[in-house]
Design a protein around this motif. Structure first.
Motif, PDB file in Angstrom:
ATOM      1  N   THR A  10       5.718   8.990  10.936  1.00 31.67           N
ATOM      2  CA  THR A  10       5.680   9.956  12.036  1.00 31.67           C
ATOM      3  C   THR A  10       4.337   9.906  12.764  1.00 31.67           C
ATOM      4  OG1 THR A  10       5.078  11.667  10.411  1.00 31.67           O
ATOM      5  CG2 THR A  10       7.404  11.481  11.011  1.00 31.67           C
ATOM      6  N   VAL A  11       3.322  10.485  12.146  1.00 32.36           N
ATOM      7  CA  VAL A  11       1.987  10.480  12.759  1.00 32.36           C
ATOM      8  C   VAL A  11       1.487   9.053  12.939  1.00 32.36           C
ATOM      9  CG1 VAL A  11      -0.405  11.239  12.508  1.00 32.36           C
ATOM     10  CG2 VAL A  11       1.467  12.733  11.783  1.00 32.36           C
ATOM     11  N   GLY A  12       1.753   8.199  11.947  1.00 32.41           N
ATOM     12  CA  GLY A  12       1.306   6.810  12.038  1.00 32.41           C
ATOM     13  C   GLY A  12       1.909   6.078  13.220  1.00 32.41           C
ATOM     14  N   VAL A  13       3.177   6.376  13.533  1.00 29.31           N
ATOM     15  CA  VAL A  13       3.821   5.755  14.682  1.00 29.31           C
ATOM     16  C   VAL A  13       3.148   6.197  15.975  1.00 29.31           C
ATOM     17  CG1 VAL A  13       5.936   5.732  16.055  1.00 29.31           C
ATOM     18  CG2 VAL A  13       6.050   5.345  13.606  1.00 29.31           C
ATOM     19  N   LEU A  14       2.820   7.471  16.069  1.00 30.12           N
ATOM     20  CA  LEU A  14       2.138   7.972  17.271  1.00 30.12           C
ATOM     21  C   LEU A  14       0.794   7.283  17.459  1.00 30.12           C
ATOM     22  CD1 LEU A  14       2.883  11.800  16.999  1.00 30.12           C
ATOM     23  CD2 LEU A  14       4.018  10.103  18.449  1.00 30.12           C
ATOM     24  N   ILE A  15       0.069   7.097  16.356  1.00 31.84           N
ATOM     25  CA  ILE A  15      -1.225   6.398  16.439  1.00 31.84           C
ATOM     26  C   ILE A  15      -1.014   4.947  16.872  1.00 31.84           C
ATOM     27  CG2 ILE A  15      -3.212   5.585  15.114  1.00 31.84           C
ATOM     28  CD1 ILE A  15      -2.899   8.078  13.357  1.00 31.84           C
ATOM     29  N   ILE A  67       0.832  -1.201   0.000  1.00 29.95           N
ATOM     30  CA  ILE A  67       0.000   0.000   0.000  1.00 29.95           C
ATOM     31  C   ILE A  67       0.865   1.249   0.000  1.00 29.95           C
ATOM     32  CG2 ILE A  67      -1.773   1.276   1.285  1.00 29.95           C
ATOM     33  CD1 ILE A  67      -2.578  -1.483   2.488  1.00 29.95           C
ATOM     34  N   LEU A  68       1.949   1.210   0.746  1.00 34.57           N
ATOM     35  CA  LEU A  68       2.796   2.393   0.905  1.00 34.57           C
ATOM     36  C   LEU A  68       3.472   2.790  -0.396  1.00 34.57           C
ATOM     37  CD1 LEU A  68       3.363   4.082   3.476  1.00 34.57           C
ATOM     38  CD2 LEU A  68       5.577   2.962   3.594  1.00 34.57           C
ATOM     39  N   GLU A  69       3.796   1.814  -1.249  1.00 34.91           N
ATOM     40  CA  GLU A  69       4.459   2.155  -2.492  1.00 34.91           C
ATOM     41  C   GLU A  69       3.534   2.878  -3.467  1.00 34.91           C
ATOM     42  OE1 GLU A  69       5.910  -1.450  -4.119  1.00 34.91           O
ATOM     43  OE2 GLU A  69       3.930  -2.316  -4.482  1.00 34.91           O
ATOM     44  N   ARG A  70       2.243   2.911  -3.164  1.00 33.71           N
ATOM     45  CA  ARG A  70       1.287   3.669  -3.974  1.00 33.71           C
ATOM     46  C   ARG A  70       1.126   5.101  -3.466  1.00 33.71           C
ATOM     47  NH1 ARG A  70      -3.300  -0.554  -2.816  1.00 33.71           N
ATOM     48  NH2 ARG A  70      -4.673   1.198  -3.332  1.00 33.71           N
ATOM     49  N   MET A  71       1.864   5.460  -2.425  1.00 34.89           N
ATOM     50  CA  MET A  71       1.708   6.764  -1.798  1.00 34.89           C
ATOM     51  C   MET A  71       2.926   7.642  -2.085  1.00 34.89           C
ATOM     52  SD  MET A  71       0.281   5.181   1.803  1.00 34.89           S
ATOM     53  CE  MET A  71      -0.035   6.728   2.654  1.00 34.89           C
ATOM     54  N   THR A  72       2.709   8.941  -2.056  1.00 37.85           N
ATOM     55  CA  THR A  72       3.800   9.889  -2.290  1.00 37.85           C
ATOM     56  C   THR A  72       4.756   9.887  -1.099  1.00 37.85           C
ATOM     57  OG1 THR A  72       2.566  11.697  -1.275  1.00 37.85           O
ATOM     58  CG2 THR A  72       2.303  11.374  -3.662  1.00 37.85           C
ATOM     59  N   ALA A  73       5.906  10.536  -1.286  1.00 36.27           N
ATOM     60  CA  ALA A  73       6.896  10.606  -0.210  1.00 36.27           C
ATOM     61  C   ALA A  73       6.320  11.294   1.022  1.00 36.27           C
ATOM     62  CB  ALA A  73       8.136  11.345  -0.701  1.00 36.27           C
ATOM     63  N   PHE A  74       5.437  12.284   0.809  1.00 39.34           N
ATOM     64  CA  PHE A  74       4.829  12.979   1.941  1.00 39.34           C
ATOM     65  C   PHE A  74       4.028  12.026   2.802  1.00 39.34           C
ATOM     66  CE2 PHE A  74       0.906  14.870   3.598  1.00 39.34           C
ATOM     67  CZ  PHE A  74       1.431  15.785   4.497  1.00 39.34           C
ATOM     68  N   PHE A 108      -3.662   6.316   3.840  1.00 35.28           N
ATOM     69  CA  PHE A 108      -3.036   6.413   5.160  1.00 35.28           C
ATOM     70  C   PHE A 108      -3.994   5.899   6.230  1.00 35.28           C
ATOM     71  CE2 PHE A 108      -2.604   8.933   9.071  1.00 35.28           C
ATOM     72  CZ  PHE A 108      -1.315   8.590   9.446  1.00 35.28           C
ATOM     73  N   LEU A 109      -5.255   6.306   6.131  1.00 42.46           N
ATOM     74  CA  LEU A 109      -6.271   5.833   7.077  1.00 42.46           C
ATOM     75  C   LEU A 109      -6.437   4.320   6.970  1.00 42.46           C
ATOM     76  CD1 LEU A 109      -8.443   6.598   9.150  1.00 42.46           C
ATOM     77  CD2 LEU A 109     -10.031   6.940   7.248  1.00 42.46           C
ATOM     78  N   TYR A 110      -6.436   3.815   5.742  1.00 43.35           N
ATOM     79  CA  TYR A 110      -6.541   2.365   5.507  1.00 43.35           C
ATOM     80  C   TYR A 110      -5.380   1.632   6.193  1.00 43.35           C
ATOM     81  CZ  TYR A 110      -6.879  -1.984   2.777  1.00 43.35           C
ATOM     82  OH  TYR A 110      -6.984  -3.283   2.391  1.00 43.35           O
ATOM     83  N   LEU A 111      -4.175   2.180   6.067  1.00 41.83           N
ATOM     84  CA  LEU A 111      -3.012   1.567   6.700  1.00 41.83           C
ATOM     85  C   LEU A 111      -3.162   1.513   8.213  1.00 41.83           C
ATOM     86  CD1 LEU A 111       0.166   2.894   4.829  1.00 41.83           C
ATOM     87  CD2 LEU A 111      -0.445   0.521   5.230  1.00 41.83           C
ATOM     88  N   GLU A 112      -3.679   2.591   8.795  1.00 40.17           N
ATOM     89  CA  GLU A 112      -3.808   2.629  10.249  1.00 40.17           C
ATOM     90  C   GLU A 112      -4.848   1.633  10.741  1.00 40.17           C
ATOM     91  OE1 GLU A 112      -1.715   4.146  12.211  1.00 40.17           O
ATOM     92  OE2 GLU A 112      -0.699   4.726  10.363  1.00 40.17           O
ATOM     93  N   VAL A 113      -5.966   1.511  10.029  1.00 42.74           N
ATOM     94  CA  VAL A 113      -6.978   0.518  10.422  1.00 42.74           C
ATOM     95  C   VAL A 113      -6.423  -0.896  10.254  1.00 42.74           C
ATOM     96  CG1 VAL A 113      -9.295  -0.377   9.963  1.00 42.74           C
ATOM     97  CG2 VAL A 113      -8.859   2.085   9.831  1.00 42.74           C
ATOM     98  N   LEU A 114      -5.660  -1.106   9.189  1.00 35.91           N
ATOM     99  CA  LEU A 114      -5.033  -2.410   8.960  1.00 35.91           C
ATOM    100  C   LEU A 114      -4.073  -2.746  10.094  1.00 35.91           C
ATOM    101  CD1 LEU A 114      -4.552  -4.812   7.046  1.00 35.91           C
ATOM    102  CD2 LEU A 114      -2.808  -3.444   5.911  1.00 35.91           C
ATOM    103  N   ASP A 115      -3.259  -1.766  10.487  1.00 37.33           N
ATOM    104  CA  ASP A 115      -2.324  -1.979  11.584  1.00 37.33           C
ATOM    105  C   ASP A 115      -3.079  -2.287  12.877  1.00 37.33           C
ATOM    106  OD1 ASP A 115       0.482  -1.667  12.819  1.00 37.33           O
ATOM    107  OD2 ASP A 115      -0.710  -0.262  13.989  1.00 37.33           O
TER     108      ASP A 115
END
Length: 381
Positions: A67-72, A53-60, A261-268
């Motif tokens: 960063t934010v994902g780690v905090l979550i 999923i991440l390889e479909r996302m921009t560097a930002f 990004f939201l999808y990744l967080e729910v998956l995690d």
């Protein structure tokens, strides 16, 4: 590249172990290290799926994930989520839930002298609902993968017929709903059958909503930005696995990036549900659990994810994504069985390692066959 990607994780690990030592001495340090190692070793399939999923996302958005994902992941899922469950299911206010978590009953008992259940007991009793939600979310992810006709195929004898029947509209939803009904009917106790059903339905709805929104904005394109790195083109429902050579790419930015990004967080979160519950077999202290699973485990899982993307591992080892999805399917089944039965975390990890290892071995053999076909000796022959 390794130092740049994993450097922060090592620094955070050292600081975390120091904090665990100051909090609980050598016992706290050892428990924290054990939890961190378990989280990393049992979450490689999570990292592989994250990377697709991440390889479909921009560097930002990749930076946001780190960063934010780690905090979550650390504070949200490994610390606040268990407190929230105890707060809701135990009828306690947040301050009381935290006090209960940091002051367990003596001698590892399940209840205090006045009859109140411990923090661990309340959280364990909520496990069927948690397992139903996470199991259905992961089952939807697995079914949408194996019921889609994609190339290359790994287990061709099985994936070919699954792809054919997958042409039926909404078959993943039908199969997931049927699995939920069977789990609620035959695995859930009488008193929690309805709550298991509701939790499972919420898992299905969450997957459909987040996946649908990310796919919608990926296909609509005003927010998408062409990338200049020559990576493989990846659509909303496609995988980069198996593609070769430089082709144009459109990566998710703007709203599409946010929903991925939201999808990744729910998956995690779905991956971490069982890990948080299983951690109580090692320690009931929520601070040590948050330090070990979150600051060490979650950080390294994210670093591994970034490494897989930067290194192009998913393209190099073509069946790795398949193995990760089959491991997810097994985890989904284990979570649903966990509504009734207690399944050791080690079993879950070994099943995942078996699928990942088998897919990696198959990828290496396939690469060797391709190299032999392209070698001058085979051409002249």
């Amino acid at each position: 590249m390794i130092a740049r990607i994993f450097g922060l994780s090592f620094v955070v690990t050292i600081i975390t172990l120091v904090v665990a030592y100051l909090y609980m001495g050598w016992t706290g340090l050892a428990l924290c290290a054990i939890l961190g190692i378990l989280e990393v070793s049992l979450s490689f399939d999570n990292a592989v799926i994250n990377a697709t999923i991440l390889e479909r996302m921009t560097a930002f958005w990749q930076r946001m994930f780190l960063t934010v994902g780690v905090l979550i992941a650390v504070f949200g899922m490994r610390l606040l989520f268990p407190l929230l469950i105890v707060w809701i299911t135990g009828g306690l206010d947040p301050a009381e839930a935290l006090r209960l978590a940091t002051n367990p009953p003596p001698d590892g008992q399940s209840h205090f002298a006045d009859g109140r259940p411990s923090y661990e007991t309340i959280l364990t009793e909520a496990h069927p609902q948690i397992a139903a939600f996470g199991g259905m979310f992961l089952l939807m992810l697995f079914l949408n993968f194996v019921l889609t006709d994609r190339e290359p195929k790994w287990l061709t004898w099985l994936e070919h017929p699954l792809a054919k029947i997958g042409k039926l509209e909404q078959l993943p939803v039908v199969l997931a709903a049927l699995s939920l009904v069977l789990a609620a009917e035959y695995l859930a106790a009488d008193g929690i059958r309805s709550t298991v059903l509701i939790a499972g339905i919420l898992g299905i709805v969450t997957y459909i909503t987040v996946d649908g929104l990310s796919s919608l904005f990926m296909s609509d394109g005003p927010d998408d930005q062409p990338a200049a790195d020559g990576a493989a083109e990846v659509g909303a429902g496609e995988s980069a696995v198996g593609r070769r050579g430089p082709t144009p790419v459109t990566k998710a930015a703007g709203k599409a990036g946010f929903f991925l990004f939201l999808y990744l967080e729910v998956l995690d979160a779905s991956f971490s549900f069982d890990g948080v519950i299983g951690a109580f077999a090692i320690t009931s202290d929520p601070i040590i659990i948050a330090l070990g699973l979150g600051f060490i485990g979650a950080m390294f899982v994210r670093s591994i994810t970034i490494y897989l993307v930067r290194k192009g591992t998913l393209s190099e080892y073509r069946y790795l994504e398949h193995g990760a999805h089959w491991a997810i399917g097994a985890l989904a089944v284990i979570l649903l069985l966990g509504v009734e039965y207690e399944i050791d975390e080690i079993v879950t990890g070994l099943v995942g390692v078996a699928f990942i290892g088998a897919s990696l071995a198959s990828s290496i053999r396939a690469n060797r066959r391709d190299a032999q076909r392209k070698s001058p000796s085979s051409v002249n022959a």
